[in-house]
Write a protein that holds these residues in place. Structure first.
Motif, PDB file in Angstrom:
ATOM      1  N   VAL A   1       0.871  -1.174   0.000  1.00 54.61           N
ATOM      2  CA  VAL A   1       0.000   0.000   0.000  1.00 54.61           C
ATOM      3  C   VAL A   1       0.908   1.223   0.000  1.00 54.61           C
ATOM      4  N   TYR A   2       0.667   2.118  -0.940  1.00 57.43           N
ATOM      5  CA  TYR A   2       1.482   3.319  -1.078  1.00 57.43           C
ATOM      6  C   TYR A   2       0.736   4.511  -0.490  1.00 57.43           C
ATOM      7  N   TYR A   3       1.447   5.256   0.352  1.00 52.59           N
ATOM      8  CA  TYR A   3       0.867   6.398   1.050  1.00 52.59           C
ATOM      9  C   TYR A   3       1.577   7.686   0.653  1.00 52.59           C
ATOM     10  N   CYS A   4       0.793   8.705   0.501  1.00 52.95           N
ATOM     11  CA  CYS A   4       1.289  10.059   0.288  1.00 52.95           C
ATOM     12  C   CYS A   4       1.337  10.757   1.648  1.00 52.95           C
ATOM     13  N   ALA A   5       2.352  11.613   1.850  1.00 55.92           N
ATOM     14  CA  ALA A   5       2.486  12.315   3.113  1.00 55.92           C
ATOM     15  C   ALA A   5       2.984  13.730   2.878  1.00 55.92           C
ATOM     16  N   ALA A   6       2.682  14.610   3.824  1.00 55.16           N
ATOM     17  CA  ALA A   6       3.081  16.013   3.721  1.00 55.16           C
ATOM     18  C   ALA A   6       3.726  16.477   5.015  1.00 55.16           C
ATOM     19  N   ARG A   7       4.710  17.346   4.864  1.00 50.96           N
ATOM     20  CA  ARG A   7       5.405  17.936   6.011  1.00 50.96           C
ATOM     21  C   ARG A   7       5.482  19.437   5.784  1.00 50.96           C
ATOM     22  N   VAL A   8       4.985  20.188   6.735  1.00 51.76           N
ATOM     23  CA  VAL A   8       4.894  21.635   6.574  1.00 51.76           C
ATOM     24  C   VAL A   8       6.180  22.313   6.998  1.00 51.76           C
ATOM     25  N   GLY A   9       6.693  23.189   6.128  1.00 50.92           N
ATOM     26  CA  GLY A   9       7.790  24.046   6.531  1.00 50.92           C
ATOM     27  C   GLY A   9       9.183  23.461   6.428  1.00 50.92           C
ATOM     28  N   TYR A  10       9.315  22.301   5.789  1.00 46.77           N
ATOM     29  CA  TYR A  10      10.626  21.682   5.615  1.00 46.77           C
ATOM     30  C   TYR A  10      10.858  21.348   4.140  1.00 46.77           C
TER      31      TYR A  10
ATOM     32  N   VAL B   1       8.551   8.269   8.727  1.00 47.68           N
ATOM     33  CA  VAL B   1       7.134   8.376   9.085  1.00 47.68           C
ATOM     34  C   VAL B   1       6.900   9.354  10.222  1.00 47.68           C
ATOM     35  N   ARG B   2       7.888   9.522  11.091  1.00 44.23           N
ATOM     36  CA  ARG B   2       7.693  10.408  12.251  1.00 44.23           C
ATOM     37  C   ARG B   2       7.671  11.874  11.856  1.00 44.23           C
ATOM     38  N   GLU B   3       8.188  12.183  10.675  1.00 44.61           N
ATOM     39  CA  GLU B   3       8.274  13.584  10.245  1.00 44.61           C
ATOM     40  C   GLU B   3       6.995  14.076   9.578  1.00 44.61           C
ATOM     41  N   SER B   4       6.102  13.157   9.249  1.00 43.68           N
ATOM     42  CA  SER B   4       4.923  13.555   8.491  1.00 43.68           C
ATOM     43  C   SER B   4       3.882  14.241   9.357  1.00 43.68           C
ATOM     44  N   ASP B   5       3.305  15.319   8.816  1.00 41.85           N
ATOM     45  CA  ASP B   5       2.211  16.011   9.492  1.00 41.85           C
ATOM     46  C   ASP B   5       0.847  15.496   9.022  1.00 41.85           C
TER      47      ASP B   5
END
Length: 124
Positions: free
Chosen positions: A93-102, A108-112
């Motif tokens: 399963v492929y997941y999209c993730a976003a991190r604000v301001g970087y 996985v811990r960095e994703s908002d």
């Protein structure tokens, strides 16, 4: 709040290609580093690729380097993952993730924010 919606998964034979898309809500998409992660059955979620807000910087996991390409279209609030030369071990399963301001998103811990995921199955 940012909503992420993935699409483009499916069943493909080994050696084939797929393109995943991730559409994001919000008006500040260019401020988000975006990433793709994947999770196979019984395994932890792992990093695949990341791209900076401008699209000028990308980084890949060794397992996909040279086969996958991450890109983004900030006018469409969308990030893509072009997957070529697919292997059965890419099944996940492929997941999209976003991190604000970087400028990057590497674990996985960095994703908002996370999308709901899309299944990719590669048959041998």
């Amino acid at each position: 709040q940012v909503q992420l919606v993935e699409s483009g998964g499916g069943l493909v034979q080994a050696g084939g290609s797929l393109r995943l898309s991730c559409a994001a809500s919000g008006r500040t998409f260019s401020r988000y580093a975006m990433g793709w992660f994947r999770q196979a059955p019984g395994k932890e979620r792992e990093f695949v690729a990341t791209i900076s807000g401008s699209g000028g910087s990308t980084y890949y996991a060794d397992s996909v380097k040279g086969r996958f390409t991450i890109s983004r279209d900030n006018a469409k609030n969308t990030v893509y993952l072009q997957m070529n030369s697919l292997k059965p071990e890419d099944t996940a399963v492929y997941y999209c993730a976003a991190r604000v301001g970087y400028s990057g998103l590497y674990n996985v811990r960095e994703s908002d924010y996370w999308g709901q995921g899309t299944q990719v199955t590669v048959s041998s």
